[in-house]
Design a protein around this motif. Structure first.
Motif, mmCIF file in Angstrom:
data_model
loop_
_atom_site.group_PDB
_atom_site.id
_atom_site.type_symbol
_atom_site.label_atom_id
_atom_site.label_comp_id
_atom_site.label_asym_id
_atom_site.label_seq_id
_atom_site.Cartn_x
_atom_site.Cartn_y
_atom_site.Cartn_z
ATOM 1 N N VAL A 68 -0.960 5.031 0.336
ATOM 2 C CA VAL A 68 0.229 5.824 0.036
ATOM 3 C C VAL A 68 1.246 5.719 1.173
ATOM 4 N N ALA A 69 0.775 5.698 2.411
ATOM 5 C CA ALA A 69 1.692 5.613 3.552
ATOM 6 C C ALA A 69 2.434 4.287 3.587
ATOM 7 N N SER A 70 1.819 3.242 3.078
ATOM 8 C CA SER A 70 2.470 1.929 3.113
ATOM 9 C C SER A 70 2.950 1.491 1.732
ATOM 10 N N CYS A 71 3.215 2.434 0.840
ATOM 11 C CA CYS A 71 3.618 2.074 -0.520
ATOM 12 C C CYS A 71 5.007 1.432 -0.560
ATOM 13 N N TRP A 72 5.815 1.602 0.450
ATOM 14 C CA TRP A 72 7.141 0.992 0.479
ATOM 15 C C TRP A 72 7.062 -0.504 0.796
ATOM 16 N N LEU A 73 5.927 -0.967 1.304
ATOM 17 C CA LEU A 73 5.711 -2.387 1.546
ATOM 18 C C LEU A 73 5.095 -2.995 0.280
ATOM 19 N N ILE A 74 5.801 -3.891 -0.352
ATOM 20 C CA ILE A 74 5.354 -4.418 -1.642
ATOM 21 C C ILE A 74 4.214 -5.424 -1.489
ATOM 22 N N ILE A 75 4.325 -6.376 -0.586
ATOM 23 C CA ILE A 75 3.337 -7.451 -0.485
ATOM 24 C C ILE A 75 1.957 -6.941 -0.062
ATOM 25 N N PRO A 76 1.822 -6.036 0.932
ATOM 26 C CA PRO A 76 0.481 -5.551 1.278
ATOM 27 C C PRO A 76 -0.220 -4.793 0.139
ATOM 28 N N LEU A 77 0.540 -4.247 -0.796
ATOM 29 C CA LEU A 77 -0.102 -3.557 -1.926
ATOM 30 C C LEU A 77 -0.929 -4.509 -2.777
#
Length: 124
Positions: A68-77
């Motif tokens: 959830v903390a890194s949801c703004w990063l598309i590729i790591p998702l």
């Protein structure tokens, strides 16, 4: 001669020997707690102790928080979502807890979650 077994006929009670209170519960070999039902279609059941169950739950929570903390990063998702799903399977006991997945969780998903999974007992 004994009659053949018929599952549609009611069974007659048989004479049972009386038991003392100490014989009422036969001794069973120790088995670890298992949090899944047998025959769930996942190919296997991985039993775990209560400590492992709690460690894996906390690791899953940390993985979700990291996701959830890194949801703004598309590729790591692209790898974080499948790793969280696998972490849920490890928590439920339907997927094995392996060192390779634990190290990948440590590096790519959550530092604390990876450490907790490394502490937990390995299934393979």
């Amino acid at each position: 001669m004994q009659e053949p077994y018929d599952p549609y006929q009611p069974q007659q009670p048989q004479d049972q020997p009386t038991q003392t209170p100490y014989q009422a519960y036969p001794q069973q070999p120790y088995q670890q707690a298992c949090y899944t039902q047998p025959g769930n279609g996942y190919g296997g059941i991985y039993p775990m102790s209560d400590t492992d169950h709690i460690l894996r739950l906390i690791a899953f929570v940390f993985n979700i928080v990291s996701l959830v903390a890194s949801c703004w990063l598309i590729i790591p998702l692209a790898w974080m979502i499948p790793m969280c799903v696998r972490s849920w399977g490890i928590y439920k006991g339907t997927k094995p807890n392996t060192v390779a997945f634990d190290v990948c969780t440590l590096i790519f998903l959550s530092l604390v979650g990876g450490i907790l999974l490394l502490i937990s007992r390995k299934d393979r």
